[in-house]
Design a protein around this motif. Structure first.
Motif, mmCIF file in Angstrom:
data_model
loop_
_atom_site.group_PDB
_atom_site.id
_atom_site.type_symbol
_atom_site.label_atom_id
_atom_site.label_comp_id
_atom_site.label_asym_id
_atom_site.label_seq_id
_atom_site.Cartn_x
_atom_site.Cartn_y
_atom_site.Cartn_z
ATOM 1 N N VAL A 1 -4.722 -23.575 -12.197
ATOM 2 C CA VAL A 1 -3.404 -24.235 -12.285
ATOM 3 C C VAL A 1 -2.405 -23.509 -11.382
ATOM 4 C CG1 VAL A 1 -1.425 -24.619 -13.840
ATOM 5 C CG2 VAL A 1 -3.752 -25.107 -14.643
ATOM 6 N N MET A 2 -2.402 -22.173 -11.468
ATOM 7 C CA MET A 2 -1.391 -21.399 -10.737
ATOM 8 C C MET A 2 -1.614 -21.491 -9.219
ATOM 9 S SD MET A 2 -0.069 -17.534 -11.383
ATOM 10 C CE MET A 2 -1.497 -16.617 -10.841
ATOM 11 N N PHE A 3 -2.858 -21.365 -8.785
ATOM 12 C CA PHE A 3 -3.088 -21.387 -7.333
ATOM 13 C C PHE A 3 -2.816 -22.770 -6.749
ATOM 14 C CE2 PHE A 3 -6.220 -17.622 -7.918
ATOM 15 C CZ PHE A 3 -5.148 -16.751 -8.000
ATOM 16 N N ALA A 4 -3.058 -23.835 -7.557
ATOM 17 C CA ALA A 4 -2.785 -25.194 -7.069
ATOM 18 C C ALA A 4 -1.274 -25.425 -6.963
ATOM 19 C CB ALA A 4 -3.419 -26.225 -8.001
ATOM 20 N N ASN A 5 -0.519 -24.938 -7.952
ATOM 21 C CA ASN A 5 0.916 -25.247 -7.980
ATOM 22 C C ASN A 5 1.789 -24.201 -7.292
ATOM 23 O OD1 ASN A 5 0.542 -27.635 -9.448
ATOM 24 N ND2 ASN A 5 0.252 -26.424 -11.313
ATOM 25 N N THR B 1 -1.780 -14.855 -2.505
ATOM 26 C CA THR B 1 -1.948 -13.691 -1.627
ATOM 27 C C THR B 1 -2.111 -12.368 -2.392
ATOM 28 O OG1 THR B 1 -0.532 -12.203 -0.351
ATOM 29 C CG2 THR B 1 0.537 -14.082 -1.257
ATOM 30 N N PHE B 2 -1.632 -12.351 -3.645
ATOM 31 C CA PHE B 2 -1.740 -11.105 -4.416
ATOM 32 C C PHE B 2 -3.136 -10.893 -4.985
ATOM 33 C CE2 PHE B 2 2.782 -11.900 -4.477
ATOM 34 C CZ PHE B 2 3.298 -10.635 -4.302
ATOM 35 N N PHE B 3 -3.882 -11.979 -5.112
ATOM 36 C CA PHE B 3 -5.139 -11.900 -5.866
ATOM 37 C C PHE B 3 -6.338 -11.790 -4.938
ATOM 38 C CE2 PHE B 3 -2.050 -13.593 -8.710
ATOM 39 C CZ PHE B 3 -2.367 -13.007 -9.922
ATOM 40 N N ASN B 4 -7.362 -11.133 -5.450
ATOM 41 C CA ASN B 4 -8.570 -10.894 -4.670
ATOM 42 C C ASN B 4 -9.593 -11.978 -5.033
ATOM 43 O OD1 ASN B 4 -11.238 -9.927 -4.156
ATOM 44 N ND2 ASN B 4 -10.388 -7.894 -3.820
ATOM 45 N N GLU B 5 -10.006 -12.741 -4.011
ATOM 46 C CA GLU B 5 -10.912 -13.879 -4.271
ATOM 47 C C GLU B 5 -12.234 -13.446 -4.879
ATOM 48 O OE1 GLU B 5 -11.864 -16.808 -1.235
ATOM 49 O OE2 GLU B 5 -9.797 -16.608 -0.529
ATOM 50 N N ALA B 6 -12.724 -12.283 -4.440
ATOM 51 C CA ALA B 6 -14.020 -11.814 -4.962
ATOM 52 C C ALA B 6 -13.901 -11.525 -6.460
ATOM 53 C CB ALA B 6 -14.462 -10.561 -4.215
ATOM 54 N N HIS B 7 -12.742 -10.994 -6.895
ATOM 55 C CA HIS B 7 -12.555 -10.712 -8.327
ATOM 56 C C HIS B 7 -12.435 -12.010 -9.113
ATOM 57 C CE1 HIS B 7 -10.579 -6.656 -7.011
ATOM 58 N NE2 HIS B 7 -11.860 -6.703 -6.757
ATOM 59 N N GLN B 8 -11.886 -13.038 -8.452
ATOM 60 C CA GLN B 8 -11.813 -14.349 -9.094
ATOM 61 C C GLN B 8 -13.217 -14.907 -9.257
ATOM 62 O OE1 GLN B 8 -8.996 -16.079 -10.046
ATOM 63 N NE2 GLN B 8 -7.932 -14.177 -9.631
ATOM 64 N N ALA B 9 -13.975 -14.834 -8.152
ATOM 65 C CA ALA B 9 -15.312 -15.445 -8.151
ATOM 66 C C ALA B 9 -16.228 -14.757 -9.170
ATOM 67 C CB ALA B 9 -15.903 -15.369 -6.750
ATOM 68 N N GLY C 1 -20.107 -9.214 4.126
ATOM 69 C CA GLY C 1 -19.302 -10.415 3.848
ATOM 70 C C GLY C 1 -17.876 -10.089 3.442
ATOM 71 N N GLY C 2 -17.511 -8.823 3.394
ATOM 72 C CA GLY C 2 -16.166 -8.423 2.952
ATOM 73 C C GLY C 2 -15.140 -8.656 4.047
ATOM 74 N N ARG C 3 -14.042 -9.255 3.654
ATOM 75 C CA ARG C 3 -13.047 -9.676 4.632
ATOM 76 C C ARG C 3 -12.299 -8.488 5.241
ATOM 77 N NH1 ARG C 3 -8.972 -14.542 3.166
ATOM 78 N NH2 ARG C 3 -8.637 -15.152 5.329
ATOM 79 N N VAL C 4 -11.694 -7.684 4.386
ATOM 80 C CA VAL C 4 -10.821 -6.620 4.889
ATOM 81 C C VAL C 4 -11.626 -5.434 5.424
ATOM 82 C CG1 VAL C 4 -9.072 -4.935 4.186
ATOM 83 C CG2 VAL C 4 -8.891 -7.324 3.447
ATOM 84 N N SER C 5 -12.673 -5.047 4.703
ATOM 85 C CA SER C 5 -13.417 -3.864 5.151
ATOM 86 C C SER C 5 -14.020 -4.115 6.534
ATOM 87 C CB SER C 5 -14.489 -3.472 4.130
ATOM 88 O OG SER C 5 -15.385 -4.524 3.902
ATOM 89 N N ASN C 6 -14.552 -5.321 6.767
ATOM 90 C CA ASN C 6 -15.113 -5.607 8.092
ATOM 91 C C ASN C 6 -14.026 -5.651 9.145
ATOM 92 O OD1 ASN C 6 -18.156 -6.165 8.082
ATOM 93 N ND2 ASN C 6 -17.402 -7.051 6.177
ATOM 94 N N TRP C 7 -12.881 -6.226 8.757
ATOM 95 C CA TRP C 7 -11.769 -6.281 9.719
ATOM 96 C C TRP C 7 -11.381 -4.859 10.123
ATOM 97 C CZ3 TRP C 7 -6.982 -4.487 10.742
ATOM 98 C CH2 TRP C 7 -6.225 -5.172 11.717
ATOM 99 N N LEU C 8 -11.272 -3.978 9.148
ATOM 100 C CA LEU C 8 -10.859 -2.598 9.451
ATOM 101 C C LEU C 8 -11.906 -1.900 10.318
ATOM 102 C CD1 LEU C 8 -9.412 -1.566 5.959
ATOM 103 C CD2 LEU C 8 -8.099 -1.829 8.083
ATOM 104 N N HIS C 9 -13.195 -2.076 9.977
ATOM 105 C CA HIS C 9 -14.241 -1.408 10.764
ATOM 106 C C HIS C 9 -14.221 -1.886 12.215
ATOM 107 C CE1 HIS C 9 -17.036 0.986 8.085
ATOM 108 N NE2 HIS C 9 -16.114 0.557 7.244
ATOM 109 N N VAL C 10 -13.894 -3.166 12.416
ATOM 110 C CA VAL C 10 -13.925 -3.690 13.785
ATOM 111 C C VAL C 10 -12.600 -3.428 14.508
ATOM 112 C CG1 VAL C 10 -14.096 -5.830 15.154
ATOM 113 C CG2 VAL C 10 -15.615 -5.467 13.183
ATOM 114 N N HIS C 11 -11.467 -3.681 13.807
ATOM 115 C CA HIS C 11 -10.184 -3.729 14.528
ATOM 116 C C HIS C 11 -9.311 -2.487 14.406
ATOM 117 C CE1 HIS C 11 -10.713 -7.929 15.600
ATOM 118 N NE2 HIS C 11 -11.111 -8.155 14.357
#
Ligand SMILES: Cc1cc2nc3c(=O)[nH]c(=O)nc-3n(C[C@H](O)[C@H](O)[C@H](O)COP(=O)(O)OP(=O)(O)OC[C@H]3O[C@@H](n4cnc5c(N)ncnc54)[C@H](O)[C@@H]3O)c2cc1C
Ligand code: HEM
Length: 397
Positions: free
Chosen positions: A31-35, A41-49, A226-236
């Motif tokens: 409900v909250m993410f739809a509305n 942006t505060f929440f971690n998708e992996a923790h949701q999943a 498959g991690g979004r931020v950790s891979n970004w940091l390792h590469v960029h």
């Protein structure tokens, strides 16, 4: 002050929350993410999943309802929630959004059972809890700002250097772009990075992996498949890369040793080593007896080995023990397999009067908690952190 009637109505929903709590909180997030996509942006998708976030919130709501007439029973749980919110930058204006969506979810999941009177009682109860959290969080934001080298909101840090610690873990050394002083922090605390990746804002916590008082802040990031931020940091993340950083937070911190000098036992698995490195670096020069036990799959993914060996060589009070469950031919661990109760027993003094800190993957956490309790370490001297939402370690260990 909540009225007697409100307290009675909220308490009456406890049995329902026990069975429907996770259904309510899962529905609440959709409900909250739809509305209100602005709070996503505060929440971690992996923790949701994985459901861990919904379980943590459901647990908190249930504990609140069950203890609404004696909120002091929640005192132990609130600091972690407050630290987590402050670490991520949750603001007072977000509370009405969460409140509205939570009430909507309660109504929609419970159906006719959730009468107008029950919903009104929950609205009042939520407002009381929100008020308490908002006040405590403001205090923590103020304290973060006032501490030496502190700030509020994000501060820009420049990557000064990057250093591999293992095949999977990379250390980043960070300096404030404004040239001002570094923050005072407690060993065990973590920073939050706020990054823009593919047009989305994402936040992730990273423990400070060196002692306070060094010329840079250091974080050490494991590359997650498959991690979004950790891979970004390792590469960029390269020297010169600028990162937005929220101030150090967290209540999993090295407690001062009592005068009689209680031994410190740090037991970690994989990347869980990072806050323990900050604790070890801080405590080693004090002369306190330290057992540093680290579990890794094999030598290739064992981070900080050379540094821990150097600390153990330089300080007779530090003893390291490495345990590999899948050693390579050339590896030289002290033991193979897992950190068992028997192995831990050898590292603990007979009276078990130690400060026992642990962190690692979930099965490791469950085993270390069970081992610590079974070996008789006093409950108030067992401390742990999760690299995600708080989970139950006791239920099925
Ligand atoms: C207090 C604290 C301290 C921490 N300290 C450190 C530290 O010192 N070092 C460190 O490396 N990490 C640390 N972490 C963990 C860190 O915050 C990140 O969670 C970690 O780096 C993974 O983030 P990511 O963006 O790379 O992965 P994410 O994108 O969050 O993904 C994590 C995993 O979940 C999977 N996943 C992602 N989205 C979904 C989905 N929708 N459905 C199913 N699976 C999904 C991914 O494939 C991946 O395997 C800490 C966490 C906390 C809470
Ligand atoms: C009374 C209201 C609230 C309660 C009881 C509550 C409770 C909790 C709990 C129990 C956790 C898990 C802590 C842990 O990791 O162990 C948590 C985490 C979190 N909360 Fe709240 N919270 C409330 C309001 C809010 C609000 C208003 C926001 C703002 C959007 C928010 C955002 C978050 C986020 C982002 C996390 C971390 C999620 C993650 O790890 O993925 N919370 N909260």
């Amino acid at each position: 002050m909540l009225s007697e009637r409100t307290i009675a109505l909220v308490k009456a929903t406890v049995p329902l929350l026990q069975t429907q709590g996770e259904a309510i909180t899962s529905h609440f997030y959709s409900v909250m993410f739809a509305n209100h996509p602005e709070v996503k942006t505060f929440f971690n998708e992996a923790h949701q999943a994985s459901g861990t976030q919904a379980r943590a919130l459901a647990g908190a709501v249930l504990a609140y309802a069950a203890n609404i007439d004696r909120l002091e029973a929640l005192a132990g749980a609130l600091p972690r929630i407050i630290q987590k919110h402050v670490a991520l930058g949750v603001q007072p204006e977000h509370y009405p959004i969460v409140g509205k969506c939570l009430l909507q979810a309660i109504r929609e999941v419970l159906g006719d059972v959730a009468t107008d009177e029950i919903i009104a009682a929950w609205a009042e109860a939520y407002e009381a809890l929100a008020g308490l959290l908002i006040a405590a969080e403001e205090e923590a934001y103020g304290a973060n700002e006032r501490r030496p080298g502190g700030w509020r909101g994000t501060r820009r840090f420049v990557v000064a250097r990057r250093e591999p610690e293992s095949e999977l873990i990379l250390s980043l050394y960070l300096e404030p772009e404004d040239g001002g002083p570094l923050p005072a922090f407690l060993p065990g605390q973590y920073l939050t990075l706020v990054l823009e990746i593919d047009g989305e804002t994402v936040r992730r916590n990273y423990s400070l992996s060196d002692a306070p008082g060094k010329p840079c802040l250091r974080i050490s990031v494991k590359r997650e498949e498959g991690g979004r931020v950790s891979n970004w940091l390792h590469v960029h993340a390269r020297p010169g890369t600028v990162l937005d950083v929220l101030p150090p937070s967290g209540d999993f911190v090295l407690q001062p040793a009592p005068a009689e000098g209680r031994p410190l036992v740090l037991v970690t698995g994989g990347v869980g080593i990072t806050p323990a490195m900050s604790m070890l670096e801080t405590a080693a020069p004090t002369g306190r007896t330290i057992r540093f036990i680290h579990a890794a799959r094999h030598g290739g993914v064992h981070a900080f080995r050379a540094r821990v060996d150097a600390l153990a060589a330089a300080h007779a009070n530090v003893e390291a023990l490495y345990v590999y469950d899948a050693p390579r031919d050339a590896d030289r661990p002290h033991a193979t397999g897992f950190v068992t109760k028997e192995l831990l027993a050898q590292a603990l003094p007979p009276d078990r009067d130690v400060d026992f800190y642990f962190l690692g993957p979930k099965p490791f956490m469950k085993a270390m908690y069970a081992n610590g309790v079974a070996l008789g370490v006093p409950a108030q001297q067992i401390r742990y952190e999760f690299f995600g939402p708080l989970e139950d370690l006791g239920a099925d260990c």
